[in-house]
Design an enzyme around this catalytic site. Structure first.
Site, PDB file in Angstrom:
ATOM      1  CG  ASP A  97      -1.463 -27.070 -22.888  1.00 19.18           C
ATOM      2  OD1 ASP A  97      -2.195 -27.202 -23.885  1.00 19.18           O
ATOM      3  OD2 ASP A  97      -1.904 -26.940 -21.732  1.00 19.18           O
ATOM      4  CD  GLU A 117      -4.087 -24.683 -28.940  1.00 21.96           C
ATOM      5  OE1 GLU A 117      -3.923 -25.881 -28.645  1.00 21.96           O
ATOM      6  OE2 GLU A 117      -3.840 -23.748 -28.158  1.00 21.96           O
TER       7      GLU A 117
END
Length: 960
Positions: A507, A510
């Site tokens: 997770d 990005e």
């Protein structure tokens, strides 16, 4: 592209060169290519004059000030003219108020040369680029890569501009042949433009003849506009689109960002996927286009119809795929970027997670309530709250005592475990091993040597500091370094000895960093001062001359603050890769991709099995290693519906292991919403109920009988169908197509199907029509032409042309399921998890088409070992019905005694038997069928016939 091939003579070569010059003067060229290396001059050119080029269509007014967002924000004449563009104070509807003008900028052909496999064109700039950074000379190249794919790119002759460091599986360049499906035409040499056509139909698939501004190449602004051959365009992500078929009035920024889908309309989300498909005309021919670029970019549609690609770095590197069917386009695309990974069988079972169990008692309750309702349950998760102060590779032993022991007890019952890892390491805690190991090899993302580093925002090695979940500044491992990936894998394997797992969930990759360019991160305690946050210095990378919608979307309406690329992440003026060869400005959107391979490698090493990894950030090629979920959605009916669109899009992107957070992540769900979402989520390839901290519990066994019973019933349907879903993943892994697909992939000439995005197919055979509205009392769905059977009742309907169907909906209704006539599916009995369901008996479901025929396949392996297909450790059989006979033909059978040797067929269910039967035989032996005259179905007992043997079932109709 026909033409005589010249074999030897130098005279012919001279003639070929003269033809090239003549074609440049004529402004209309048809170019053909021959065998040899991409960069070598052609020794056997085949060049012919194409048909006369029709009059150019009217030039488009291309937006020179996209930040105005179609009039949502003002642009004045001074701002427009600063870019050298034309200002129109009162533009017509759908036209920009600031647009490129004739003579402002162009790229003129200086030289055109054949290569052995294509063409190169030398271009020189006329005028000035709108955002500075002029680069006067560029090279266009067009290369054949087989009959179905071509590559075209714009690069500088030195080749030293940034190019994406992601491997592609390009076939070797190829010569022109009659079987080649495409041809190239240069349509303008003063303002360079070209077309790519489908040879069979003459349809123009890509057309840059759009007028001023259609092609701009400069250092930090590259733009290419193509006219679209139809409005039926799909793909381009990652975004939360309101419809699967694109709205041709919108612009979408693309740059990986920690951005929940419901928060900001038209936002760029976690991943970047610059690939689209387009259905061309009523014949259903389809092509696809891929822009291989990782810089911040945007896709701007116009109703003309046209599509503009903009990016702020690298080169323009495109691939076009000729299909001609939609599924073939996806197969051709995944052949280039890499086939999807093969998930383990258990990962197709139901999965449950919550951020905020907070302690082991709540975790146990979620598991036990699910069990109490007999809901099949394969995978249990824990989120970051199981860690010691949110630090990865740790466990909060106070709140989760003996978590490893509890996990092992679940595994002993056939369940599996997945937990989360974030790519951020706390830097100010003495003795934190993961940080010390990365620091020792200089393995974290670092400030550029020339950067103006803010005080206390780097570690002793010069690594940039950000803030995520741990209680202090963090560093970010640089996964573009080999040694970093190796250490990361070692940390995972070492941690598995302390806390067991079967799969991993990566997770925040990005990468996310909270509070960048703000006063403080949202999770920094308000009463703890001084506040700590990262503020990026002003420079050409953090503040490029054109910001793309990935930044300007977040401008404050009052003008007090402009969005920056570094918002919600860390600064662009940082470096990655061996020796700092890459700028984070270029490779930001590759962070999740670069983390994926080593994470999967480590998971396989730790478990000794196939394992699985779920990643939030993805890029083309990520599907080779990971699955994906659609991020932090909301418990809202709108998010329920749009999850179908996201699921369909990621199947286009080569990541078919996809799903949304069932019942929603943010906000409190409701009983009705969660029930309908569990029913839809039972048909996500990745089926996981997941919600956020601070909201009500929403495990399917925690919301009462309505949700619990409905979840049990629909999950039992899913588990019966898992053999078919597993077959689809095998086909996707080996052939590259979709698992879940839109209706138009099977019915590309059906004009209604082109717009359907509230229904979807598993493969070509199972149509799912879910209940998606609050308080819904009836369900209307579309059935394309053909024969369809209700999965539950076995009743059939035959349609000469597609038509809407309507049925009532009440509290106990399930999604409509229809089996397509002509399909054979293999089902299996359900159980509490796949460890036990894989031992259940099999059923063959044969749904006859209007001619009485049907076909299907069945793939089986141990469900967990690595590379079973490549090693030949699997079973594959083809099933076919023709002339009132079902036969199984074994396509492959492992030579060893497999663990599935005891599997048996319990029965054959035939749908669409229109007349009574006189007799039925199973491998020559009489059988007693059980007909249902009301539905036209027949059940034939197979008496536990061994799956690994060849089966023949024949039925004879009774005399009239």
């Amino acid at each position: 592209m026909a033409g005589a091939v010249v074999n030897k003579s130098r005279v012919f070569i001279i003639i070929g060169a003269m033809i090239i010059i003549a074609l440049i003067i004529a402004l209309a060229v048809t170019l053909a290519v021959n065998n040899g290396d991409d960069d070598c001059p052609a020794t056997q050119p085949a060049v012919t004059q194409g048909p006369s080029t029709p009059a150019a269509p009217q030039a488009l007014k291309l937006d020179c000030y996209p930040e105005a967002q179609g009039g949502k924000r003002p642009v004045n004449e001074e701002q427009c003219k600063t870019r050298g563009c034309m200002f129109e104070p009162n533009p017509s509807a759908g036209e920009p108020g600031c647009y490129y003008k004739e003579g402002q900028y162009s790229l003129k052909v200086q030289q055109m040369a054949l290569t052995a496999t294509g063409v190169t064109v030398e271009l020189s700039q006329i005028g000035n680029a709108p955002f500075g950074g002029d680069i006067r000379n560029w090279t266009f190249s067009f290369t054949n890569h087989g009959d179905d794919m071509a590559r075209f790119k714009f690069d500088v002759s030195s080749g030293d501009r940034y190019q994406v460091p992601v491997p592609l599986f390009r076939p070797a360049p190829t010569p022109t042949s009659d079987s080649q499906k495409y041809e190239l035409k240069v349509t303008d040499t003063d303002n360079f433009a070209f077309q790519i056509l489908r040879k069979a139909t003459g349809t123009v698939l890509f057309d840059t003849s759009s007028g001023p501004g259609s092609l701009i190449l400069s250092d930090q602004f590259l733009q290419l506009t193509t006219r679209l051959t139809s409005p039926h365009v799909y793909g381009l992500g990652e975004h939360a689109h309101d419809s699967f078929r694109h709205d041709l009035s919108r612009t979408w920024g693309s740059f990986s960002r920690d951005q929940p889908p419901p928060w900001t309309p038209e936002a760029n989300l976690y991943g970047v996927h610059p690939f689209y498909t387009c259905v061309e005309e009523e014949q259903g021919n389809t092509h696809g286009v891929f822009m291989f670029n990782s810089n911040s970019q945007e896709y701007s549609f116009a109703p003309t119809p046209s599509l503009t690609f903009r990016t702020i770095g690298g080169i323009l590197d495109f691939y076009i795929f000729l299909g001609p069917s939609p599924e073939l386009v996806v197969q051709q695309y995944t052949a280039l970027i890499g086939r999807p990974m093969m998930p383990p069988y258990w990962s197709l079972g139901f999965q449950q997670c919550r951020y905020g169990y907070n302690n082991i008692e709540n975790l146990r309750e979620a598991v036990e309530t699910t069990k109490a309702y007999d809901i099949p349950h394969d995978v249990q998760y824990v989120d970051i709250d199981h860690m010691d102060t949110r630090k990865i590779f740790t466990v909060d032993n106070a709140s989760y005592p003996d978590l490893d022991g509890y996990f092992k007890s679940l595994q002993a019952e056939g369940m599996r475990i997945i937990y989360i890892l974030d790519p951020c390491l706390i830097s100010n805690e003495t003795g934190y091993v993961p940080y010390e190991r990365m620091k020792a090899v200089d393995g974290n993302v670092k400030w550029h040597p020339d950067a103006q580093v803010p005080a206390n925002r780097s570690d002793p090695n010069g690594a940039i500091l950000g803030y995520v979940w741990p209680q202090g500044p963090v560093v970010f491992p640089d996964f573009l370094k080999k040694e970093v990936n190796d250490i990361w894998a070692e940390l995972i394997v070492d941690h598995s000895k302390q806390l067991t797992f079967d799969g991993l969930w990566i997770d925040m990759n990005e990468p996310a960093s909270f509070g960048t360019n703000e006063e403080r991160p949202f999770n920094w305690p308000e009463n703890v001062r001084p506040y700590w946050s990262l503020h990026c210095p002003v420079n050409a990378l953090d503040d490029p001359p054109y910001r793309t919608k990935a930044a300007y979307l977040y401008d404050y309406d009052d003008g007090s603050r402009q969005g920056r690329l570094s918002d919600k992440t860390f600064c662009m003026h940082t470096v990655q890769g061996e020796g700092g060869v890459y700028s984070h400005y270029d490779v930001h959107s590759l962070y999740g991709y670069s983390q994926s391979e080593s994470t999967l490698r480590a998971a396989r090493q730790a478990t000794g099995q196939r394992s699985i990894v779920i990643s939030r950030s993805t890029f083309p090629g990520s599907g080779r290693y990971v699955g994906h979920w659609l991020g932090d959605n909301e418990s809202a009916w709108k998010d329920l519906k749009t999850s179908i669109i996201g699921m369909l899009e990621f199947n286009l992107f080569g990541i078919p292991y996809i799903g949304a957070d069932i019942c929603g992540f943010f906000q409190n769900t409701t009983v009705e919403l969660c029930k309908r979402w569990m029913q839809l989520g039972a048909f996500y390839p990745f089926s996981r109920n997941h919600n956020g901290i601070g909201f009500i519990v929403q495990g399917p066994g925690q919301l009462g009988d309505d949700v619990g019973n409905a979840s049990r019933d629909i999950m039992r349907v899913r588990y019966r169908l898992l053999p078919y879903l597993y077959l689809l993943f095998h086909q996707s892994h080996t052939q590259g197509g979709t698992v879940v697909r839109p209706l138009h992939h099977e019915f590309p000439t059906d004009q209604r199907a082109l717009a359907v995005d509230s229904q979807f197919l598993w493969g070509s055979c199972l149509l799912i029509s879910p209940i998606l509205e609050k308080g819904q009392t009836s369900l209307t769905y579309y059935l394309p032409a053909g024969k369809w059977y209700d999965y539950y009742s076995h009743r059939g309907v035959s349609l000469i042309e597609g038509a809407d169907q309507t049925q009532g909906v009440n509290d106990t209704s399930m999604p409509a399921l229809h089996v397509r006539g002509g399909c054979v599916l293999v089902e299996q009995g359900y159980a509490n998890n796949t460890h036990f369901s894989r031992q259940q008996k099999l059923t063959i479901l044969a749904a006859l088409d209007s001619e009485g025929n049907a076909r299907g396949s069945f793939f089986w392996d141990d469900g967990d070992s690595l590379d079973t297909y490549d090693k030949g450790e699997y079973f594959m059989t083809d099933l076919e019905v023709a002339n009132n006979t079902l036969t199984t033909s074994i396509a492959h059978r492992t030579t060893d005694t497999p663990p599935w040797a005891a599997l048996v067929y319990e029965k054959l269910v035939i749908l669409g038997v229109d007349t009574p039967l006189a007799s039925v035989t199973v491998n020559g032996n009489q059988a007693i069928p059980v007909p249902d005259a009301d539905t036209g179905s027949v059940v034939v007992p197979l008496n536990d016939f061994p799956m690994v043997n060849t089966l023949t079932v024949t039925w004879i109709s009774a005399a009239p």
